[in-house]
Design a protein around this motif. Structure first.
Motif, PDB file in Angstrom:
ATOM      1  N   TYR A 145      28.492 -17.714  61.888  1.00  0.00           N
ATOM      2  CA  TYR A 145      28.373 -16.675  62.905  1.00  0.00           C
ATOM      3  C   TYR A 145      27.315 -17.043  63.959  1.00  0.00           C
ATOM      4  N   GLU A 146      27.756 -17.120  65.206  1.00  0.00           N
ATOM      5  CA  GLU A 146      26.893 -17.433  66.359  1.00  0.00           C
ATOM      6  C   GLU A 146      26.136 -18.764  66.257  1.00  0.00           C
ATOM      7  N   TRP A 147      26.782 -19.745  65.671  1.00  0.00           N
ATOM      8  CA  TRP A 147      26.197 -21.089  65.605  1.00  0.00           C
ATOM      9  C   TRP A 147      25.963 -21.631  67.009  1.00  0.00           C
ATOM     10  N   LYS A 148      24.779 -22.179  67.249  1.00  0.00           N
ATOM     11  CA  LYS A 148      24.491 -22.817  68.549  1.00  0.00           C
ATOM     12  C   LYS A 148      24.470 -24.328  68.344  1.00  0.00           C
ATOM     13  N   ALA A 149      25.438 -24.970  68.952  1.00  0.00           N
ATOM     14  CA  ALA A 149      25.569 -26.417  68.759  1.00  0.00           C
ATOM     15  C   ALA A 149      24.507 -27.190  69.543  1.00  0.00           C
ATOM     16  N   SER A 150      24.091 -28.310  68.973  1.00  0.00           N
ATOM     17  CA  SER A 150      23.155 -29.191  69.652  1.00  0.00           C
ATOM     18  C   SER A 150      23.328 -30.610  69.097  1.00  0.00           C
ATOM     19  N   PRO A 151      24.488 -31.208  69.397  1.00  0.00           N
ATOM     20  CA  PRO A 151      24.855 -32.469  68.747  1.00  0.00           C
ATOM     21  C   PRO A 151      23.932 -33.641  69.069  1.00  0.00           C
ATOM     22  N   ASP A 152      23.106 -33.509  70.125  1.00  0.00           N
ATOM     23  CA  ASP A 152      22.207 -34.610  70.462  1.00  0.00           C
ATOM     24  C   ASP A 152      20.886 -34.550  69.720  1.00  0.00           C
ATOM     25  N   ARG A 153      20.775 -33.560  68.827  1.00  0.00           N
ATOM     26  CA  ARG A 153      19.549 -33.465  68.016  1.00  0.00           C
ATOM     27  C   ARG A 153      19.873 -33.700  66.553  1.00  0.00           C
ATOM     28  N   ASP A 154      18.833 -33.966  65.793  1.00  0.00           N
ATOM     29  CA  ASP A 154      18.978 -34.063  64.344  1.00  0.00           C
ATOM     30  C   ASP A 154      19.455 -32.697  63.842  1.00  0.00           C
ATOM     31  N   VAL A 155      20.416 -32.688  62.943  1.00  0.00           N
ATOM     32  CA  VAL A 155      21.011 -31.419  62.497  1.00  0.00           C
ATOM     33  C   VAL A 155      19.986 -30.531  61.787  1.00  0.00           C
ATOM     34  N   VAL A 156      18.960 -31.139  61.224  1.00  0.00           N
ATOM     35  CA  VAL A 156      17.928 -30.349  60.534  1.00  0.00           C
ATOM     36  C   VAL A 156      17.209 -29.468  61.570  1.00  0.00           C
ATOM     37  N   ALA A 157      16.904 -30.053  62.717  1.00  0.00           N
ATOM     38  CA  ALA A 157      16.265 -29.292  63.790  1.00  0.00           C
ATOM     39  C   ALA A 157      17.222 -28.236  64.327  1.00  0.00           C
ATOM     40  N   GLN A 161      16.735 -24.040  64.421  1.00  0.00           N
ATOM     41  CA  GLN A 161      16.759 -23.364  65.699  1.00  0.00           C
ATOM     42  C   GLN A 161      17.730 -22.166  65.725  1.00  0.00           C
ATOM     43  N   GLN A 162      18.553 -22.020  64.698  1.00  0.00           N
ATOM     44  CA  GLN A 162      19.534 -20.922  64.692  1.00  0.00           C
ATOM     45  C   GLN A 162      18.845 -19.570  64.498  1.00  0.00           C
ATOM     46  N   LYS A 163      19.578 -18.522  64.862  1.00  0.00           N
ATOM     47  CA  LYS A 163      19.073 -17.171  64.627  1.00  0.00           C
ATOM     48  C   LYS A 163      18.993 -16.909  63.125  1.00  0.00           C
ATOM     49  N   LYS A 164      18.204 -15.902  62.738  1.00  0.00           N
ATOM     50  CA  LYS A 164      17.982 -15.648  61.315  1.00  0.00           C
ATOM     51  C   LYS A 164      19.290 -15.382  60.566  1.00  0.00           C
ATOM     52  N   PHE A 165      20.167 -14.556  61.134  1.00  0.00           N
ATOM     53  CA  PHE A 165      21.391 -14.238  60.385  1.00  0.00           C
ATOM     54  C   PHE A 165      22.328 -15.444  60.260  1.00  0.00           C
ATOM     55  N   THR A 166      22.253 -16.349  61.219  1.00  0.00           N
ATOM     56  CA  THR A 166      23.065 -17.577  61.122  1.00  0.00           C
ATOM     57  C   THR A 166      22.515 -18.446  59.986  1.00  0.00           C
ATOM     58  N   LYS A 167      21.182 -18.558  59.976  1.00  0.00           N
ATOM     59  CA  LYS A 167      20.540 -19.347  58.910  1.00  0.00           C
ATOM     60  C   LYS A 167      20.821 -18.733  57.545  1.00  0.00           C
ATOM     61  N   ASP A 168      20.787 -17.397  57.485  1.00  0.00           N
ATOM     62  CA  ASP A 168      21.050 -16.718  56.204  1.00  0.00           C
ATOM     63  C   ASP A 168      22.480 -16.992  55.727  1.00  0.00           C
ATOM     64  N   GLU A 169      23.414 -16.906  56.662  1.00  0.00           N
ATOM     65  CA  GLU A 169      24.804 -17.150  56.284  1.00  0.00           C
ATOM     66  C   GLU A 169      24.964 -18.597  55.813  1.00  0.00           C
ATOM     67  N   PHE A 170      24.325 -19.517  56.546  1.00  0.00           N
ATOM     68  CA  PHE A 170      24.359 -20.937  56.167  1.00  0.00           C
ATOM     69  C   PHE A 170      23.859 -21.102  54.727  1.00  0.00           C
ATOM     70  N   GLN A 171      22.683 -20.524  54.459  1.00  0.00           N
ATOM     71  CA  GLN A 171      22.078 -20.686  53.134  1.00  0.00           C
ATOM     72  C   GLN A 171      22.960 -20.087  52.039  1.00  0.00           C
ATOM     73  N   GLU A 172      23.562 -18.953  52.355  1.00  0.00           N
ATOM     74  CA  GLU A 172      24.445 -18.286  51.384  1.00  0.00           C
ATOM     75  C   GLU A 172      25.656 -19.166  51.041  1.00  0.00           C
ATOM     76  N   LYS A 173      26.247 -19.765  52.073  1.00  0.00           N
ATOM     77  CA  LYS A 173      27.408 -20.657  51.854  1.00  0.00           C
ATOM     78  C   LYS A 173      26.984 -21.906  51.068  1.00  0.00           C
ATOM     79  N   VAL A 174      25.829 -22.447  51.455  1.00  0.00           N
ATOM     80  CA  VAL A 174      25.325 -23.643  50.772  1.00  0.00           C
ATOM     81  C   VAL A 174      25.109 -23.335  49.290  1.00  0.00           C
TER      82      VAL A 174
END
Ligand code: GDP
Length: 360
Positions: A145-157, A161-174
């Motif tokens: 949800y609302e992922w902001k792409a930044s392919p020229d950066r390291d994916v960890v960064a 940089q994502q919003k909190k709810f995006t990070k939360d959803e990511f962590q939940e899926k992981v």
């Protein structure tokens, strides 16, 4: 210490590792391959990437270009990567189920939104059976949800940089995927939290759509091959060659496409390979590899070679290949008195393959 010893071996004679991409249908295997293959084509410069027979050759210069956004990426010691580019191909799936593939490392693609699916588990079982190490591409992160792409950066960064709810959803899926891997008896971690590649399987968040994490994926493949497979990747003259496909080509007759993993093939070699009606013995009349991408429009798409050294994808011209079988080894007889022994070897491999197919 063992790892240290491996790293201290002479690395000036490493061959390219053969990489295959596996996973459930629709997880993005083809798109990941396309991204690896075509990322430089639009600049009119292929970055040295060449499409080979059944494989794509990614040389060091292209790896450097594709991984330049990755933090902490160390020296590249291998001459490149040879990525098998037919994930859904029938003879390749034969090859997989026969467990005789010469793949050195696999990329297992998992759709982060779907987690492990039936063919993911099938792939895991095949990889385990033949003890092939693998890295997980946790693909389609752009669908969070609302992922902001930044392919020229390291994916960890980019994740940070994502919003909190995006990070939360990511962590939940992981977390969900980690539990699913645990159910298969496997310990998986996000690649940037994994400091023990021998114990934990690394998962690299990727999007083949936006390009996020693609550099990290390539960097981790290279790094894992160098640290974990250095010995296996020492170039050896012992021929290791697998028939990928048998193809009739207009003007050339029936040819076989092979992945040459170790050793070399030469013009005139006496080759022995499996056939529908028993082993075939014939002589190499031509060794072909495609011309570099930018020259593909010319009349003859192939270059001819007198000798080809591993690892490469090669098209072989020879007589009597009509009844050749894909998915088994191709052998070279150095002397005539070896031919009968090699015929027996080829026959035994076919028998073994048939047995394992029946067992499934
Ligand atoms: P394969 O069957 O595993 O080879 O999957 P494909 O590469 O054909 O991809 C299946 C579908 O997923 C296609 O519609 C792709 O465009 C789409 N797809 C692949 N990778 C991504 C990704 O990273 N993000 C999104 N949003 N779609 C993707």
């Amino acid at each position: 210490l063992r790892e240290q010893n491996e790293m201290n071996r002479s690395t000036d004679n490493l061959r390219s590792p053969v990489i295959c991409v596996m996973g459930h249908v629709d997880t993005g295997k083809t798109k990941i391959l396309d991204k690896i293959r075509h990322s430089h084509v639009q600049d009119g410069e292929a970055g040295g990437i060449t499409q080979q027979i059944g494989a794509t050759n990614i040389p060091v210069t292209a790896i450097q270009e594709q991984t330049k956004m990755v933090d902490d990426f160390k020296k590249i010691l291998i001459p490149g990567l040879l990525v098998i580019d037919t994930p859904g191909h029938e003879s390749f799936s034969n090859l997989r189920s026969r467990g005789s593939s010469n793949c050195d490392m696999a990329i297992l693609v998992v759709d982060i939104m779907h987690g492990l699916e039936p063919q993911t588990v099938e792939s895991i079982n095949m990889l385990r059976k033949r003890k092939t190490p693998f890295i997980v591409a946790l693909n389609k992160i752009d669908r969070l949800y609302e992922w902001k792409a930044s392919p020229d950066r390291d994916v960890v960064a980019t994740i940070k940089q994502q919003k909190k709810f995006t990070k939360d959803e990511f962590q939940e899926k992981v977390n969900h995927v980690i539990v699913q891997f645990a159910e298969q008896g496997l310990n998986a971690k996000l690649h940037y939290e994994n400091d023990d590649l021998d114990t934990w399987i690394s998962m690299v968040p990727t999007s083949a759509h936006s390009g996020d994490g693609m550099g990290n994926l390539i960097a981790l493949v290279v790094q894992s091959c160098q640290t974990r497979l250095a010995k296996r990747l020492s170039y050896s003259e012992n021929l290791q060659c697998t028939v990928l496909e048998v193809k009739a080509i207009q003007g050339l007759g029936t040819t076989v496409d092979v992945i040459l993993t170790n050793g070399r093939l030469k013009y005139g070699n006496t080759i022995v390979l499996a056939g529908v009606e028993g082993p075939i013995v014939t002589h190499v009349k031509g060794l072909l590899m495609p011309q570099p991408l930018k020259e593909l429009r010319v009349k003859n798409p192939y270059d001819k070679f007198n000798e080809i050294k591993a690892a490469q994808g090669v098209k072989i011209l020879a007589k009597d290949l009509d009844k050749a079988l894909a998915g088994t080894s191709l052998l070279v007889a150095k002397r005539d008195d070896e031919i009968e022994i090699l015929k027996d070897d080829v026959q035994a491999e076919v028998a073994q393959a048939l047995k394992s197919i029946k067992l499934q």
